[in-house]
Motif scaffolding. Sequence first.
Motif, mmCIF file in Angstrom:
data_model
loop_
_atom_site.group_PDB
_atom_site.id
_atom_site.type_symbol
_atom_site.label_atom_id
_atom_site.label_comp_id
_atom_site.label_asym_id
_atom_site.label_seq_id
_atom_site.Cartn_x
_atom_site.Cartn_y
_atom_site.Cartn_z
ATOM 1 N N THR A 134 0.832 -1.204 0.000
ATOM 2 C CA THR A 134 0.000 0.000 0.000
ATOM 3 C C THR A 134 0.865 1.252 0.000
ATOM 4 N N ALA A 135 1.884 1.280 0.857
ATOM 5 C CA ALA A 135 2.754 2.453 0.920
ATOM 6 C C ALA A 135 3.593 2.581 -0.342
ATOM 7 N N ALA A 136 4.120 1.475 -0.855
ATOM 8 C CA ALA A 136 4.934 1.536 -2.066
ATOM 9 C C ALA A 136 4.107 2.060 -3.240
ATOM 10 N N ALA A 137 2.865 1.575 -3.365
ATOM 11 C CA ALA A 137 2.006 1.985 -4.477
ATOM 12 C C ALA A 137 1.617 3.456 -4.387
ATOM 13 N N ALA A 138 1.649 4.018 -3.179
ATOM 14 C CA ALA A 138 1.332 5.432 -3.002
ATOM 15 C C ALA A 138 2.521 6.332 -3.308
ATOM 16 N N ARG A 139 3.711 5.748 -3.412
ATOM 17 C CA ARG A 139 4.921 6.561 -3.552
ATOM 18 C C ARG A 139 5.576 6.483 -4.923
ATOM 19 N N ILE A 140 5.283 5.431 -5.695
ATOM 20 C CA ILE A 140 5.919 5.270 -6.999
ATOM 21 C C ILE A 140 4.845 4.991 -8.057
ATOM 22 N N PRO A 141 5.136 5.265 -9.327
ATOM 23 C CA PRO A 141 4.155 4.964 -10.383
ATOM 24 C C PRO A 141 4.035 3.453 -10.590
ATOM 25 N N VAL A 142 2.827 2.949 -10.540
ATOM 26 C CA VAL A 142 2.565 1.538 -10.832
ATOM 27 C C VAL A 142 1.333 1.450 -11.717
ATOM 28 N N SER A 143 1.245 0.361 -12.479
ATOM 29 C CA SER A 143 0.106 0.182 -13.380
ATOM 30 C C SER A 143 -1.124 -0.306 -12.646
ATOM 31 N N ARG A 144 -0.894 -1.239 -11.715
ATOM 32 C CA ARG A 144 -2.005 -1.828 -10.977
ATOM 33 C C ARG A 144 -1.516 -2.277 -9.609
ATOM 34 N N VAL A 145 -2.464 -2.470 -8.689
ATOM 35 C CA VAL A 145 -2.175 -3.043 -7.374
ATOM 36 C C VAL A 145 -3.160 -4.184 -7.151
ATOM 37 N N VAL A 146 -2.658 -5.323 -6.687
ATOM 38 C CA VAL A 146 -3.521 -6.465 -6.396
ATOM 39 C C VAL A 146 -3.254 -6.927 -4.970
ATOM 40 N N TYR A 147 -4.324 -7.039 -4.197
ATOM 41 C CA TYR A 147 -4.244 -7.545 -2.835
ATOM 42 C C TYR A 147 -4.790 -8.967 -2.815
ATOM 43 N N VAL A 148 -4.010 -9.897 -2.283
ATOM 44 C CA VAL A 148 -4.425 -11.299 -2.186
ATOM 45 C C VAL A 148 -4.782 -11.596 -0.742
ATOM 46 N N ASP A 149 -6.070 -11.776 -0.478
ATOM 47 C CA ASP A 149 -6.575 -11.954 0.888
ATOM 48 C C ASP A 149 -6.006 -10.889 1.819
ATOM 49 N N SER A 150 -6.031 -9.671 1.333
ATOM 50 C CA SER A 150 -5.532 -8.512 2.057
ATOM 51 C C SER A 150 -6.294 -7.305 1.538
ATOM 52 N N GLY A 151 -5.842 -6.114 1.891
ATOM 53 C CA GLY A 151 -6.526 -4.926 1.402
ATOM 54 C C GLY A 151 -5.729 -3.672 1.678
ATOM 55 N N PRO A 152 -6.164 -2.543 1.105
ATOM 56 C CA PRO A 152 -5.469 -1.269 1.284
ATOM 57 C C PRO A 152 -5.805 -0.651 2.637
ATOM 58 N N LEU A 153 -5.135 -1.097 3.664
ATOM 59 C CA LEU A 153 -5.433 -0.641 5.017
ATOM 60 C C LEU A 153 -5.153 0.857 5.179
ATOM 61 N N PRO A 154 -5.872 1.525 6.065
ATOM 62 C CA PRO A 154 -5.681 2.970 6.247
ATOM 63 C C PRO A 154 -4.416 3.290 7.028
ATOM 64 N N ASP A 155 -3.973 4.536 6.917
ATOM 65 C CA ASP A 155 -2.827 4.994 7.695
ATOM 66 C C ASP A 155 -3.053 4.714 9.180
ATOM 67 N N GLY A 156 -1.966 4.361 9.846
ATOM 68 C CA GLY A 156 -2.042 4.058 11.273
ATOM 69 C C GLY A 156 -2.281 2.595 11.570
ATOM 70 N N SER A 157 -2.616 1.805 10.546
ATOM 71 C CA SER A 157 -2.851 0.370 10.757
ATOM 72 C C SER A 157 -1.539 -0.331 11.096
ATOM 73 N N ARG A 158 -1.630 -1.330 11.979
ATOM 74 C CA ARG A 158 -0.462 -2.144 12.318
ATOM 75 C C ARG A 158 -0.840 -3.616 12.213
ATOM 76 N N GLN A 159 0.063 -4.422 11.682
ATOM 77 C CA GLN A 159 -0.170 -5.861 11.658
ATOM 78 C C GLN A 159 -0.367 -6.392 13.072
ATOM 79 N N LEU A 160 0.283 -5.769 14.029
ATOM 80 C CA LEU A 160 0.194 -6.173 15.428
ATOM 81 C C LEU A 160 -1.237 -6.154 15.934
ATOM 82 N N ASP A 161 -2.068 -5.297 15.348
ATOM 83 C CA ASP A 161 -3.452 -5.155 15.811
ATOM 84 C C ASP A 161 -4.416 -6.092 15.102
ATOM 85 N N MET A 162 -3.907 -6.909 14.175
ATOM 86 C CA MET A 162 -4.781 -7.753 13.369
ATOM 87 C C MET A 162 -5.068 -9.117 13.994
ATOM 88 N N GLY A 163 -4.364 -9.449 15.047
ATOM 89 C CA GLY A 163 -4.566 -10.769 15.651
ATOM 90 C C GLY A 163 -3.964 -10.813 17.031
#
Length: 224
Positions: free
Chosen positions: A83-112
């Motif tokens: 998500t952060a990389a795609a916001a900073r550099i030009p890319v053609s597409r972004v694909v999330y596999v069983d994931s998603g474009p989480l909002p700023d402030g999200s931490r993996q630590l809070d997911m489980g």
Amino acid sequence: MTETFVLVPGMWLGGWAWDDVAAHLRAAGDEAIPVTLTGVGDRVGEDGPGADLERHVADIIDATRGHDNIVLVGHSYGGLPVTAAAARIPVSRVVYVDSGPLPDGSRQLDMGPPPASTGPVPPRSWEPDPLLAGVDEEMLALLAKRSTTHPYASVAQPLHRGGSLTAPTTLIACTFSPEQIAEMRTAGHPFFAAVADDVVIRSLPTGHWPMFSEPVRLAELLRA
């Protein structure tokens, strides 16, 4: 048009996790670059305070250098640095596999459940369970052998996009149905609260690791 797929795995796994998918993408004429993030897989010796989420974003950006028509693919935890990389550099597409474009402030630590300590996060059990649906015994044994610890700093650091996510985006939903995603998005669930109206959702009913359970179908959906 040939595309360059930059494939980012989730926790505990190196770029090898994408081997089968990458082979199918290349056979179809595209380029595939599996990424091993700092402090994971054969780079586990690089773990430490600097192996944080920002370092993983930099790993992804480094992998794109010199390539065109880039498709960033993030599985599970890999969706955060993608998500952060795609916001900073030009890319053609972004694909999330069983994931998603989480909002700023999200931490993996809070997911489980939180890790038992602030040291390297040990691999999950690779004993069969619903999240591992479709993964055969041989692959489960390989996962148990090749998975490594994951850097604590990367799961504790909050996401900072550092730009706007504007590239066309697709979610490949494996353990959630498109209907469940719509409901969770409406409810403001952090997994999908940042999913825009124009995000395309494709269903691939299987376990959480489709690169092992459905590599051919996953490659087809990535190309589509």
